[in-house]
Design an enzyme around this catalytic site. Structure first.
Site, mmCIF file in Angstrom:
data_model
loop_
_atom_site.group_PDB
_atom_site.id
_atom_site.type_symbol
_atom_site.label_atom_id
_atom_site.label_comp_id
_atom_site.label_asym_id
_atom_site.label_seq_id
_atom_site.Cartn_x
_atom_site.Cartn_y
_atom_site.Cartn_z
ATOM 1 N N MET A 22 23.366 24.588 12.817
ATOM 2 C CA MET A 22 23.439 23.052 12.014
ATOM 3 C C MET A 22 22.458 22.155 12.524
ATOM 4 S SD MET A 22 27.425 22.736 11.117
ATOM 5 C CE MET A 22 27.944 23.469 12.744
ATOM 6 N N LYS A 25 31.158 23.177 2.003
ATOM 7 C CA LYS A 25 30.738 21.922 2.682
ATOM 8 C C LYS A 25 29.342 21.994 2.816
ATOM 9 C CE LYS A 25 33.656 21.571 6.111
ATOM 10 N NZ LYS A 25 34.182 22.733 5.952
ATOM 11 N N ASP A 80 33.401 29.924 1.328
ATOM 12 C CA ASP A 80 32.476 28.880 1.845
ATOM 13 C C ASP A 80 31.115 28.837 1.241
ATOM 14 O OD1 ASP A 80 33.501 27.488 3.808
ATOM 15 O OD2 ASP A 80 32.366 28.608 5.654
HETATM 16 C C1 LIG Z 1 29.302 25.513 9.587
HETATM 17 S S1 LIG Z 1 28.215 26.612 10.498
HETATM 18 C C2 LIG Z 1 29.226 28.171 10.596
HETATM 19 C C3 LIG Z 1 28.862 29.255 11.409
HETATM 20 C C4 LIG Z 1 29.646 30.393 11.090
HETATM 21 N N1 LIG Z 1 30.943 30.112 11.402
HETATM 22 C C5 LIG Z 1 29.170 31.550 11.977
HETATM 23 O O1 LIG Z 1 30.081 31.997 12.851
HETATM 24 O O2 LIG Z 1 27.963 32.064 11.677
HETATM 25 C C6 LIG Z 1 26.874 27.003 9.400
HETATM 26 C C7 LIG Z 1 25.573 27.190 10.193
HETATM 27 O O3 LIG Z 1 25.606 28.275 10.578
HETATM 28 C C8 LIG Z 1 24.238 29.044 10.678
HETATM 29 N N2 LIG Z 1 24.092 30.163 9.709
HETATM 30 C C9 LIG Z 1 25.049 30.596 8.964
HETATM 31 N N3 LIG Z 1 24.621 31.531 8.248
HETATM 32 C C10 LIG Z 1 23.379 31.773 8.790
HETATM 33 C C11 LIG Z 1 22.163 32.789 8.018
HETATM 34 N N4 LIG Z 1 22.593 33.674 7.442
HETATM 35 N N5 LIG Z 1 21.262 32.566 8.686
HETATM 36 C C12 LIG Z 1 20.702 31.456 9.447
HETATM 37 N N6 LIG Z 1 21.605 30.593 9.912
HETATM 38 C C13 LIG Z 1 23.065 30.888 9.314
HETATM 39 C C14 LIG Z 1 23.565 27.795 10.141
HETATM 40 O O4 LIG Z 1 22.881 26.962 11.467
HETATM 41 C C15 LIG Z 1 24.269 27.046 9.414
HETATM 42 O O5 LIG Z 1 23.882 25.632 9.219
#
Ligand SMILES: C[S@@+](CC[C@H](N)C(=O)[O-])C[C@H]1O[C@@H](n2cnc3c(N)ncnc32)[C@H](O)[C@@H]1O
Length: 241
Positions: free
Chosen positions: A169, A55, A33
């Protein structure tokens, strides 16, 4: 031949599960990813195929589509022994992991899920924010802000729920979401903590209020936590790694 949907955690390689690390170390193919921390790829054996297939929320031209990702999973799942689909956070939290399982199962390919530490819980925790706290908030709602106020999220109901809200997001649509929550009854002074790139060296924390959320500078990826529990931020001494 099995495809493993492995949760990579929020970024810090130390937050990958042991099972995830073992699978990465024995992978023939790793399909990664966009948000997965590249340091995790150091676990992948030399000679394994690594495919970056991410994505980008608001830039389709920079993206591999979900259909293309599913096709890659089917292609490699049908011919390689250990295929790791490495997904940010937890595969089943706003990550379309369920769709990938459905596509693989429909094609008769074995698939297993290895849960990961979701950014929705870990990023607030690393900033010292307990998403529930006795006497303050007894529930937490994790919600996608991807479609802002144009999707099917009932923001007024969330405002009235009393739960801590954790938005993923939501950077681009934060102004409209904040306005909808205020319209739904949350005071504009409700404290908010936004954390960009949680658990990585690029981590940045912004404390604000719901009324000012649209005005603060914020870049994706970020976790936005809304509620009185964010007043507890900053008491712990975790260092982004
Ligand atoms: C498609 S979602 C996936 C979430 C993922 N499956 C999870 O459990 O963390 C992606 C979003 O997760 C958040 N995100 C993921 N990693 C992050 C990080 N290290 N710091 C801040 N936000 C994060 C943000 O809001 C980002 O736009």
């Amino acid at each position: 031949m099995t495809v493993y949907l492995v949760g990579a955690g929020p970024g810090d390689p130390g937050l990958l599960t042991r099972r995830g690390g073992e699978l990465l170390a024995s992978a023939d193919v790793v399909i990664v990813d966009r948000l997965v921390d590249r340091r995790l790829l150091e676990e992948v054996p030399e000679g394994a195929t690594v495919i970056l297939a991410g994505k980008h929320g608001h830039d389709p031209s920079a993206s591999t589509t979900q259909e293309q990702i599913n096709a890659l999973l089917l292609e490699h799942g049908a011919r390689s022994e250990v295929v790791v689909r490495l997904k940010g956070g937890d595969p089943f939290v706003l990550g379309r992991g369920g769709e990938e399982v459905l596509a693989l199962a429909a094609a008769g390919i074995d698939v297993e899920v290895v849960p990961g530490i979701s950014s929705a819980l870990a990023v607030p925790a690393l900033a010292g924010v307990p998403v529930t706290h006795r006497g303050v908030s007894q529930a937490v709602t994790i919600v996608s802000g991807h479609n802002g106020t144009n999707g099917d999220v009932d923001w007024a109901a969330l405002a009235a729920s009393g739960a801590t809200l954790v938005l993923l997001m939501a950077v681009a649509a934060r102004s409209g979401i904040a306005a909808a929550l205020v319209e739904g009854g949350l005071p504009p002074g409700t404290p908010v903590l936004a954390v960009e790139w949680g658990s990585t060296p690029a981590e940045r924390r912004v404390a604000t209020t719901l009324g000012a959320l649209g005005d603060v500078h914020l870049e994706a990826p970020a976790v936005i936590v809304i509620g009185a529990v964010t007043d507890l931020a900053g008491l712990t001494s975790d260092q982004p790694r």
